[in-house]
Write an enzyme that holds these catalytic residues in place. Structure first.
Site, short mmCIF file in Angstrom:
data_model
loop_
_atom_site.label_atom_id
_atom_site.label_comp_id
_atom_site.label_asym_id
_atom_site.label_seq_id
_atom_site.Cartn_x
_atom_site.Cartn_y
_atom_site.Cartn_z
N LYS A 256 2.22 -3.64 6.76
CA LYS A 256 2.66 -3.46 5.16
C LYS A 256 4.15 -3.40 5.01
CE LYS A 256 -1.34 -4.35 3.56
NZ LYS A 256 -1.61 -5.88 2.89
N TYR B 188 -1.74 -1.04 11.27
CA TYR B 188 -1.87 -1.38 9.54
C TYR B 188 -0.70 -1.08 8.77
CZ TYR B 188 -3.39 -1.68 4.78
OH TYR B 188 -3.38 -1.89 3.54
N SER C 270 0.81 -1.28 0.05
CA SER C 270 -0.02 0.09 0.23
C SER C 270 0.93 1.27 0.05
CB SER C 270 -0.95 -0.01 1.33
OG SER C 270 -1.43 1.26 1.68
C1 WQD Z 1 -9.95 9.60 1.38
C2 WQD Z 1 -10.03 10.93 1.46
C3 WQD Z 1 -10.50 11.40 4.00
C4 WQD Z 1 -14.26 9.50 4.37
C5 WQD Z 1 -7.05 4.22 3.28
C6 WQD Z 1 -5.83 3.57 4.02
C7 WQD Z 1 -5.27 3.15 2.59
C8 WQD Z 1 -6.06 2.36 1.68
C9 WQD Z 1 -7.08 3.01 1.23
C10 WQD Z 1 -5.76 0.29 2.45
C11 WQD Z 1 -9.29 11.55 2.88
C12 WQD Z 1 -11.67 11.58 3.01
C13 WQD Z 1 -13.02 9.86 3.75
C14 WQD Z 1 -15.37 10.36 4.71
C15 WQD Z 1 -13.82 12.10 3.88
N1 WQD Z 1 -6.58 0.96 2.32
N2 WQD Z 1 -12.97 11.08 3.71
N3 WQD Z 1 -15.20 11.66 4.42
O1 WQD Z 1 -7.53 7.40 4.09
O2 WQD Z 1 -6.70 7.86 1.68
O3 WQD Z 1 -6.77 5.56 2.59
O4 WQD Z 1 -8.04 3.62 2.53
O5 WQD Z 1 -4.65 -0.36 2.06
O6 WQD Z 1 -4.03 2.33 3.36
O7 WQD Z 1 -5.20 4.50 4.67
O8 WQD Z 1 -8.73 6.46 2.06
O9 WQD Z 1 -11.11 6.69 1.39
O10 WQD Z 1 -10.48 6.64 3.77
O11 WQD Z 1 -9.87 8.70 2.48
O12 WQD Z 1 -13.54 13.25 3.78
O13 WQD Z 1 -16.31 9.99 5.12
O14 WQD Z 1 -11.37 10.99 1.60
O15 WQD Z 1 -10.06 12.38 4.77
O16 WQD Z 1 -8.94 12.83 2.54
P1 WQD Z 1 -7.40 6.95 2.65
P2 WQD Z 1 -10.33 7.24 2.72
#
Ligand code: WQD
Length: 340
Positions: free
Chosen positions: A155, A151, A126
């Site tokens: 990785k 997590y 990741s």
């Molecule tokens: C994306 C953006 C949030 C939800 C995570 C893991 C990563 C991978 C993918 C496994 C961010 C914003 C989110 C919401 C929001 N997983 N957001 N409102 O955090 O980039 O990555 O998932 O491998 O390892 O860290 O993905 O989709 O949670 O967030 O504003 O209700 O959307 O702040 O900027 P992230 P995400």
């Protein structure tokens, strides 16, 4: 037909990868403990490819079960390892669960793979390993920063375990694919993302809000140092990501690797802000999304998007689908599972 083991093969990325492996003529064996997936996904895969993978419900934490499995399937030509816990927030509260499940299973699996005739191993890594990278786009040479969650640490440690094992086992050929943000669903809407409970990730939260399951989307922070104040990520269509696994496996099976442990960033190379993702959803769905600006989420990085030159030139893989394609497929999937 070459037999490929896909652990976590009923999960979101795993199931899409099984479809692409079958499309390429591989025989697929799936191991899944069904802790974060459903056996119905198997029917979804068959309804797309009309080929039934071999399925074994198995807990990879049970060392003797893993040994027995490989006694039975000693003709496996390649392994793609997805099975792991992957919720960043949960890992902070349950570190031992994450270290046991994500690392012990990898060690038991590698031990058995070393006993096979040939072994091509693809590891689900990741972009989390980079933390907040200093430079955008992020290359594979970017420094690996101290993990911001157990997590992410699993990785990083996982890659080190594989690297060290490959150093002293030249017959083990491995590739770690560092995913950016996987989103969307198969065009058939027969398989897709099935978050359990309240979605942690942005896109399923958007589609569940539009489907009426959530009253509004909270945008976690609009005061970041970005053009529109919201965080930037590299959202990659899960079908493009699945195809990258087939490219990586074929690279190893055809002996094209430059070394017996390689890493590749798998993203689109394009950064999109949260507001741009919302606008994409509204454009493709024709629906206006109910969202509110709220406080930042603890642990979020400001920006991450991939430099994909290495995957494009060396792996020969490039993402084909756009953000709009991914958002439309995610919405079509949501409507399918909610009978909308
Ligand atoms: C994306 C953006 C949030 C939800 C995570 C893991 C990563 C991978 C993918 C496994 C961010 C914003 C989110 C919401 C929001 N997983 N957001 N409102 O955090 O980039 O990555 O998932 O491998 O390892 O860290 O993905 O989709 O949670 O967030 O504003 O209700 O959307 O702040 O900027 P992230 P995400």
């Amino acid at each position: 037909m070459k037999k490929v083991l896909v652990t976590g093969g009923l999960g979101f990325i795993g199931s899409h990868t099984v479809v692409e492996l079958q499309n390429e003529g591989f025989e697929v064996v799936i191991i899944d403990d069904l802790s974060n997936s459903s056996i119905d996904v198997l029917n979804g895969i068959v309804s797309i490819t009309n080929q039934k993978p071999i399925f074994e419900k198995l807990d990879l934490k049970d060392k003797s079960s893993v040994e027995l499995f490989f006694r039975k399937h000693n003709d496996i030509a390649g392994v793609i390892h997805f099975a792991a816990n992957k919720a960043v927030g949960e890992s902070v509260n349950k570190p031992l669960l994450y270290y046991e499940n994500n690392l012990n299973t990898l060690i038991y699996l590698l031990n058995e793979i070393l006993g096979l005739e040939t072994s091509s191993f693809i590891f689900s890594s990741s972009c989390t390993v980079y933390g907040q990278a200093d430079e955008m786009p992020i290359t594979e040479n970017a420094p690996i920063k101290p993990a911001e969650s157990p997590y992410g640490n699993t990785k990083q440690i996982g890659e080190e375990i594989i690297r060290d094992t490959c150093k002293v086992n030249l017959d083990l050929n491995a590739i770690a694919l560092r995913y950016f943000n996987p989103i969307g669903a198969h065009a058939s809407s027969k398989i897709g993302e099935l978050p359990i409970g309240v979605p942690q990730n942005l896109v399923p939260y958007i589609t569940q809000t539009a489907a009426g399951l959530r009253s509004y989307l909270s945008v976690f922070g609009d005061d970041y140092p970005t053009p529109d104040g919201t965080c930037i990520r590299d959202y990659i269509h899960v079908v493009d990501l699945a195809k990258a696994h087939v490219f990586a496996l074929q690279r190893l099976m055809n002996g094209r690797q430059d070394s017996n442990f390689e890493t590749f960033n798998i993203g689109t190379g394009v950064g999109s802000s949260v507001l741009e993702v919302i606008k994409s959803f509204e454009r493709v769905s024709g629906k206006s999304l109910n969202y509110k600006m709220t406080a930042r989420r603890e642990g979020d990085i400001v920006s991450a998007y991939a430099d994909t030159k290495k995957a494009n030139s060396i792996l020969g893989w490039k993402s084909q689908l756009t953000l709009d394609d991914a958002m439309l497929s995610a919405w079509n999937w949501e409507k399918h599972i909610r009978n909308l």
